[in-house]
Design an enzyme around this catalytic site. Structure first.
Site, PDB file in Angstrom:
ATOM      1  N   LYS A   1      34.449 -23.781  37.422  1.00  0.00           N
ATOM      2  CA  LYS A   1      35.517 -23.088  36.700  1.00  0.00           C
ATOM      3  C   LYS A   1      36.562 -24.079  36.196  1.00  0.00           C
ATOM      4  CE  LYS A   1      38.537 -19.030  37.356  1.00  0.00           C
ATOM      5  NZ  LYS A   1      38.928 -17.962  38.326  1.00  0.00           N
TER       6      LYS A   1
ATOM      7  N   ASN B   1      41.126  -3.833  41.776  1.00  0.00           N
ATOM      8  CA  ASN B   1      40.665  -4.675  42.879  1.00  0.00           C
ATOM      9  C   ASN B   1      41.730  -4.721  43.971  1.00  0.00           C
ATOM     10  OD1 ASN B   1      42.532  -6.989  42.274  1.00  0.00           O
ATOM     11  ND2 ASN B   1      41.342  -6.996  40.371  1.00  0.00           N
TER      12      ASN B   1
ATOM     13  N   LYS C   1      39.575  14.423  32.203  1.00  0.00           N
ATOM     14  CA  LYS C   1      39.030  14.052  33.499  1.00  0.00           C
ATOM     15  C   LYS C   1      37.532  14.359  33.564  1.00  0.00           C
ATOM     16  CE  LYS C   1      39.243  15.224  38.407  1.00  0.00           C
ATOM     17  NZ  LYS C   1      39.848  16.107  39.426  1.00  0.00           N
TER      18      LYS C   1
ATOM     19  N   PHE D   1      42.854 -19.915  39.830  1.00  0.00           N
ATOM     20  CA  PHE D   1      42.450 -19.564  41.190  1.00  0.00           C
ATOM     21  C   PHE D   1      40.972 -19.211  41.175  1.00  0.00           C
ATOM     22  CE2 PHE D   1      46.829 -19.609  41.984  1.00  0.00           C
ATOM     23  CZ  PHE D   1      47.079 -19.445  43.343  1.00  0.00           C
TER      24      PHE D   1
END
Length: 402
Positions: free
Chosen positions: A339, A212, A291, A325
């Protein structure tokens, strides 16, 4: 009390004016101050200014030997109880790290056995450049100490880390180190704090992974600020390109599983855990040994959930303050409160990552602090360092409540 000798080495940058203020404040505090200026520093402020403030001759040229009884750079090197390089440019840091001695400043530093403090000042991107970070790590290995720069508006127009520490801050550190004066109140002294930061990487095959946009800047700012406030800090970090804050114990991890294991193993001994890392919620259920080749049409692979670190900590916690967070794109406070309750948190830091000036990769953030007692505090756009200070102010308040 015997006066201590401070050798202030001033290199060329716009922050030279703060070097003049530092000279004045050190002199007023009762130190003997002598100043070395590079040629570039003299382009910003004249040696006469430093001479007037220090009441001492200013040294600018290795070959200007005014006293035939001594060799100036050797005499200064032996005279100093402490050498402070402020401001320290990327150029002078690089020269010192690589043993280059081509002017009065660098020659004197090589000749001295006194403690050396480096106070960097430069553009945020220069400060984060791999070459500058490598040079700083070399100097840390040599035993040099760093007075970390502050975050804020820079002369170049950027907002970020790179501002020379304020003269008052440097003077207080010097007084504490050399005169044994009590440091200002350290509200987190004796506390153990674990901070997670950065992204995780979840392998697909030997060359690809899921990740991310987290840069780790928020978590690193929290770790640095917690250390400054006296805490014993462990920083569990995913893969980022940031300098390690001074006096912080770094634990490097790659995957969500590695981060889970690192945090769980250390949780019991912590007073506070601040989980700012952006941990992958899913990972490939199969990691391919070779791969994957390009397909003629759609490539499909299956994802499985990773372990929920924060939820597990909420179940395990006894005395710990647990901070999470919530980086959201809509209904931010609704999701954040959900949360907070579901994961048994004491405090959650919520933000809308789509908002200009907030979220990943930038040097600023816009957050709302929500605690388990129902208190809510919305903060304006601030540097991530300032956000870290606000978070830790709240953590200190929660600790006092315990």
């Amino acid at each position: 009390m015997i006066k201590k000798n401070i050798l202030l080495c001033v290199s060329g940058g716009i922050a030279v004016y703060k070097g003049a203020a530092l000279t004045s404040k050190l002199t007023q505090a009762g130190f003997n101050v002598r100043v070395i200026m590079t040629k570039s520093a003299q382009e910003f402020v004249t040696p006469l200014t430093f001479q007037a403030l220090s009441r001492q001759a200013v040294y600018t040229d290795t070959f200007a030997e005014k006293d035939p009884q001594v060799i100036s750079h050797i005499d200064l090197a032996e005279w100093a109880d402490l050498i402070v390089v402020a401001p320290a440019t990327a150029n002078v840091i690089g020269k010192i790290a690589n043993g280059i001695a081509d002017d009065m400043l660098t020659t004197t530093l090589l000749a001295s056995t006194a403690p050396v403090w480096i106070a960097p000042a430069m553009n945020v991107h220069m400060y984060e450049h791999p070459a500058v970070r490598r040079n700083m790590e070399i100097l840390k290995d040599y035993g040099y100490s760093f007075v970390e720069p502050n975050e804020g508006y820079l002369a170049c127009g950027y907002v970020g880390k790179g501002r020379l520490a304020e003269p008052e801050e440097i003077v207080e550190k010097i007084k504490a180190a050399l005169l044994g004066e009590a440091q200002k109140d350290l509200p987190l002294k004796g506390r153990k704090i674990l901070v997670t930061a950065g992204p995780t990487k979840e392998l697909i095959d030997p060359v690809r992974y899921l990740t991310n946009r987290s840069s780790g800047k928020m978590g690193y700012s929290i770790a640095e600020e917690a250390s400054r406030l006296g805490a014993e800090v462990t920083l569990v970090s995913g893969p980022v390109s940031l300098p390690v804050p001074e006096k912080v114990n770094l634990v490097r991890v790659e995957s969500a599983e590695e981060m889970y294991n690192a945090v769980i193993a250390r949780f019991a001994e912590q007073d506070v855990v601040i989980k700012s890392a952006a941990v992958a919620d899913y990972r490939p259920s199969t990691v391919f040994d070779q791969k994957l080749k390009k397909q003629e049409s759609i490539l499909t692979f299956t994802l499985e959930k990773t372990k929920d670190i924060l939820k597990e900590l909420g179940k395990m916690k006894t005395h710990q303050i647990l901070v999470g967070f919530a980086a959201e794109t809509n209904d931010v406070e609704v999701y954040a409160m959900k949360k907070l309750k579901e994961k048994n948190l004491d405090l959650i830091v919520a933000n809308d990552v789509t908002e200009t000036g907030a979220g990943f990769e930038g040097d600023t953030n816009i957050v709302t602090l929500l605690d388990s007692n129902g208190h809510r505090e919305s903060l304006p756009i601030l540097s991530k360092n300032k956000v870290a200070q606000k978070i830790l102010e709240k953590v200190i308040e929660l600790l006092k409540g315990r």
